[in-house]
Design an enzyme around this catalytic site. Structure first.
Site, short mmCIF file in Angstrom:
data_model
loop_
_atom_site.label_atom_id
_atom_site.label_comp_id
_atom_site.label_asym_id
_atom_site.label_seq_id
_atom_site.Cartn_x
_atom_site.Cartn_y
_atom_site.Cartn_z
N HIS A 1 -3.85 0.89 8.39
CA HIS A 1 -4.47 0.67 7.09
C HIS A 1 -5.96 0.40 7.24
O HIS A 1 -6.37 -0.60 7.83
CB HIS A 1 -3.81 -0.50 6.34
N HIS B 1 -6.29 3.16 0.57
CA HIS B 1 -6.01 3.42 1.99
C HIS B 1 -6.79 4.70 2.27
O HIS B 1 -6.51 5.74 1.64
CB HIS B 1 -4.49 3.61 2.20
N GLY C 1 -14.28 6.84 -7.50
CA GLY C 1 -13.06 7.55 -7.92
C GLY C 1 -11.85 7.27 -7.05
O GLY C 1 -10.81 7.92 -7.19
N CYS D 1 0.85 -1.20 0.00
CA CYS D 1 0.00 0.00 0.00
C CYS D 1 0.88 1.25 0.00
O CYS D 1 1.73 1.43 0.88
CB CYS D 1 -0.92 -0.02 1.22
N ASN E 1 -13.11 9.81 -1.61
CA ASN E 1 -13.56 8.95 -2.70
C ASN E 1 -13.64 7.53 -2.16
O ASN E 1 -12.67 7.02 -1.59
CB ASN E 1 -12.58 9.04 -3.88
N HIS F 1 -9.40 14.23 1.20
CA HIS F 1 -8.79 15.33 0.47
C HIS F 1 -9.25 16.62 1.15
O HIS F 1 -10.46 16.86 1.28
CB HIS F 1 -9.28 15.36 -0.99
N HIS G 1 -8.53 8.06 2.87
CA HIS G 1 -7.96 9.41 3.01
C HIS G 1 -9.04 10.44 2.73
O HIS G 1 -9.99 10.19 1.99
CB HIS G 1 -6.79 9.61 2.04
N ASP H 1 -0.79 16.58 -1.38
CA ASP H 1 -1.05 15.72 -2.53
C ASP H 1 0.00 16.01 -3.61
O ASP H 1 0.35 17.16 -3.88
CB ASP H 1 -2.46 15.98 -3.09
N CYS I 1 0.61 3.28 3.24
CA CYS I 1 1.28 2.60 4.36
C CYS I 1 2.79 2.79 4.24
O CYS I 1 3.48 2.95 5.26
CB CYS I 1 0.94 1.11 4.38
P1 AMP Z 1 -8.05 9.01 -4.65
O1 AMP Z 1 -8.32 9.09 -6.14
O2 AMP Z 1 -9.12 9.60 -3.83
O3 AMP Z 1 -7.67 7.61 -4.23
O4 AMP Z 1 -6.81 9.96 -4.39
C1 AMP Z 1 -5.49 9.54 -4.38
C2 AMP Z 1 -4.65 10.79 -4.32
O5 AMP Z 1 -3.34 10.43 -3.95
C3 AMP Z 1 -4.54 11.54 -5.67
O6 AMP Z 1 -5.03 12.88 -5.50
C4 AMP Z 1 -3.05 11.50 -5.97
O7 AMP Z 1 -2.58 12.68 -6.58
C5 AMP Z 1 -2.45 11.30 -4.59
N1 AMP Z 1 -1.14 10.66 -4.53
C6 AMP Z 1 -0.76 9.54 -5.17
N2 AMP Z 1 0.51 9.23 -4.85
C7 AMP Z 1 0.93 10.17 -3.97
C8 AMP Z 1 2.14 10.39 -3.26
N3 AMP Z 1 3.20 9.58 -3.38
N4 AMP Z 1 2.23 11.47 -2.45
C9 AMP Z 1 1.17 12.31 -2.32
N5 AMP Z 1 -0.01 12.14 -2.96
C10 AMP Z 1 -0.12 11.09 -3.77
ZN ZN Z 2 -2.35 1.31 3.65
#
Ligand code: AMP
Ligand code: ZN
Length: 110
Positions: A46, A96, A91, A4, A85, A100, A98, A30, A7
């Protein structure tokens, strides 16, 4: 969870631009911001998404929600938007959980 992405960030195996951390949650910028300020807030443990939260995990979810406003204020945001999401059709790309945290100027309606 070893495969992950988030993680790995929690474990320090991948870098992140951290803005807040405590025993239970981590907030970092992000990598592809969709607003002037775009922060991701995650539980350190997780949890896949909102639909998989187990009974014992709700306190950490509540804690994360409680920290959103202080984190936004620490970034100078008064108004902000929070999105989670949930599942592929919602989306979600990183499985994991989160939130936004988006802000900076007047966000467009949707
Ligand atoms: P989601 O589509 O809600 O799963 O959002 C995943 C978010 O993670 C997206 O906005 C990506 O730009 C962001 N993301 C992916 N990899 C990383 C990373 N290594 N560091 C920071 N953000 C990330
Ligand atoms: Zn995780």
């Amino acid at each position: 969870m070893s495969d992950c992405l988030f993680c790995k960030i929690v474990a320090g195996d991948l870098p992140a631009d951290k803005v807040y951390e405590d025993d239970h949650i981590l907030a970092f910028r992000d990598i592809a911001p969709k607003a002037k300020t775009h922060i991701l807030v995650i539980p350190k443990r997780h949890i896949t998404n909102l639909s998989t939260v187990e009974e014992s995990e709700w306190p950490v979810v509540t804690h994360a929600l409680q920290q959103l406003t202080p984190i936004a204020h620490s970034e100078g945001l008064e108004g902000f938007r929070v999105i989670t999401n949930n599942g592929a059709d919602g989306g979600q790309e990183v499985f994991h959980m989160h939130w936004h945290l988006l802000g900076g100027g007047r966000l467009p309606g949707f």
